[in-house]
Design a protein around this motif. Sequence first.
Motif, PDB file in Angstrom:
ATOM      1  N   ALA A 161       0.853  -1.188   0.000  1.00  0.00           N
ATOM      2  CA  ALA A 161       0.000   0.000   0.000  1.00  0.00           C
ATOM      3  C   ALA A 161       0.890   1.241   0.000  1.00  0.00           C
ATOM      4  O   ALA A 161       1.945   1.262   0.648  1.00  0.00           O
ATOM      5  CB  ALA A 161      -0.895  -0.008   1.230  1.00  0.00           C
ATOM      6  N   GLU A 162       0.480   2.255  -0.720  1.00  0.00           N
ATOM      7  CA  GLU A 162       1.280   3.481  -0.799  1.00  0.00           C
ATOM      8  C   GLU A 162       1.427   4.117   0.574  1.00  0.00           C
ATOM      9  O   GLU A 162       0.479   4.172   1.359  1.00  0.00           O
ATOM     10  CB  GLU A 162       0.629   4.471  -1.771  1.00  0.00           C
ATOM     11  N   ILE A 163       2.618   4.591   0.877  1.00  0.00           N
ATOM     12  CA  ILE A 163       2.932   5.292   2.122  1.00  0.00           C
ATOM     13  C   ILE A 163       3.037   6.779   1.795  1.00  0.00           C
ATOM     14  O   ILE A 163       3.756   7.155   0.851  1.00  0.00           O
ATOM     15  CB  ILE A 163       4.292   4.808   2.718  1.00  0.00           C
ATOM     16  N   ALA A 164       2.332   7.615   2.535  1.00  0.00           N
ATOM     17  CA  ALA A 164       2.372   9.058   2.284  1.00  0.00           C
ATOM     18  C   ALA A 164       3.766   9.602   2.560  1.00  0.00           C
ATOM     19  O   ALA A 164       4.342   9.362   3.624  1.00  0.00           O
ATOM     20  CB  ALA A 164       1.345   9.764   3.148  1.00  0.00           C
ATOM     21  N   VAL A 165       4.295  10.297   1.584  1.00  0.00           N
ATOM     22  CA  VAL A 165       5.606  10.941   1.676  1.00  0.00           C
ATOM     23  C   VAL A 165       5.409  12.385   1.222  1.00  0.00           C
ATOM     24  O   VAL A 165       4.666  12.637   0.262  1.00  0.00           O
ATOM     25  CB  VAL A 165       6.625  10.217   0.758  1.00  0.00           C
ATOM     26  N   GLY A 177       7.926   5.343  -1.040  1.00  0.00           N
ATOM     27  CA  GLY A 177       6.565   5.474  -0.520  1.00  0.00           C
ATOM     28  C   GLY A 177       5.532   4.967  -1.509  1.00  0.00           C
ATOM     29  O   GLY A 177       4.577   4.282  -1.145  1.00  0.00           O
ATOM     30  N   TYR A 178       5.737   5.271  -2.785  1.00  0.00           N
ATOM     31  CA  TYR A 178       4.790   4.864  -3.819  1.00  0.00           C
ATOM     32  C   TYR A 178       4.689   3.345  -3.926  1.00  0.00           C
ATOM     33  O   TYR A 178       3.608   2.811  -4.178  1.00  0.00           O
ATOM     34  CB  TYR A 178       5.200   5.471  -5.168  1.00  0.00           C
ATOM     35  N   VAL A 179       5.811   2.653  -3.739  1.00  0.00           N
ATOM     36  CA  VAL A 179       5.789   1.193  -3.862  1.00  0.00           C
ATOM     37  C   VAL A 179       5.568   0.490  -2.524  1.00  0.00           C
ATOM     38  O   VAL A 179       5.686  -0.727  -2.436  1.00  0.00           O
ATOM     39  CB  VAL A 179       7.050   0.647  -4.572  1.00  0.00           C
ATOM     40  N   GLY A 180       5.251   1.267  -1.484  1.00  0.00           N
ATOM     41  CA  GLY A 180       4.838   0.665  -0.223  1.00  0.00           C
ATOM     42  C   GLY A 180       5.907   0.533   0.840  1.00  0.00           C
ATOM     43  O   GLY A 180       5.731  -0.235   1.793  1.00  0.00           O
ATOM     44  N   ARG A 181       6.988   1.286   0.711  1.00  0.00           N
ATOM     45  CA  ARG A 181       8.015   1.295   1.768  1.00  0.00           C
ATOM     46  C   ARG A 181       7.942   2.629   2.496  1.00  0.00           C
ATOM     47  O   ARG A 181       7.623   3.650   1.889  1.00  0.00           O
ATOM     48  CB  ARG A 181       9.424   1.155   1.178  1.00  0.00           C
TER      49      ARG A 181
END
Length: 188
Positions: A161-165, A177-181
């Motif tokens: 899931a995307e992580i807000a950055v 963040g876009y790839v879920g890290r």
Amino acid sequence: MIAERYRARAEAFEAKVANVRSDQWGNPSPCAQWTALEVVDHVIDMHGVMLGHPIERTEDPLTDFREARRQVQAALESDRATTEVSTPAGPMTLEDHVDQVVSDDLVLHGWDLARATGQDETIPATDVERLWATATAVPADLMERFRTPGAFGPGIEVYGAEIAVPPDAPLQDRLLGYVGRDPMSKNP
């Protein structure tokens, strides 16, 4: 070009594997529920998927990765590289499949391994730019499938899931963040 890109990425990943201390293999990684060792195991397994057969294992992750790397590099430098293979994304050449899957995995999972084991997390700018362009070009419906655990087989999750950055964060952080890290989380 593809074989050279793979070689450079595999070399960088191998250096990270070689720098993992024996007491760090059980460290948690940014990949949910995977340890540092499981990240390396996944990368080795994906090399086997590209080749169409599992990679024989020893008790040493570095030895195993080197063998997986050797086999993929040999395939990329042979006539087999331009052979069409069946993939979840449709037919493509073996070299394109390696480039789009395992080669990119080396970059992202290299970051995972570095984060899990306290190594340098810097991704080369050319890789960040290439992966950003590739990831953000994926159509929304396919991206949803990429983010769905098991959509491409048991235990396979392409992206989390995307992580807000923050939008003004460095491109590497926005990619992660876009790839879920979570690039803002601390090392284990």
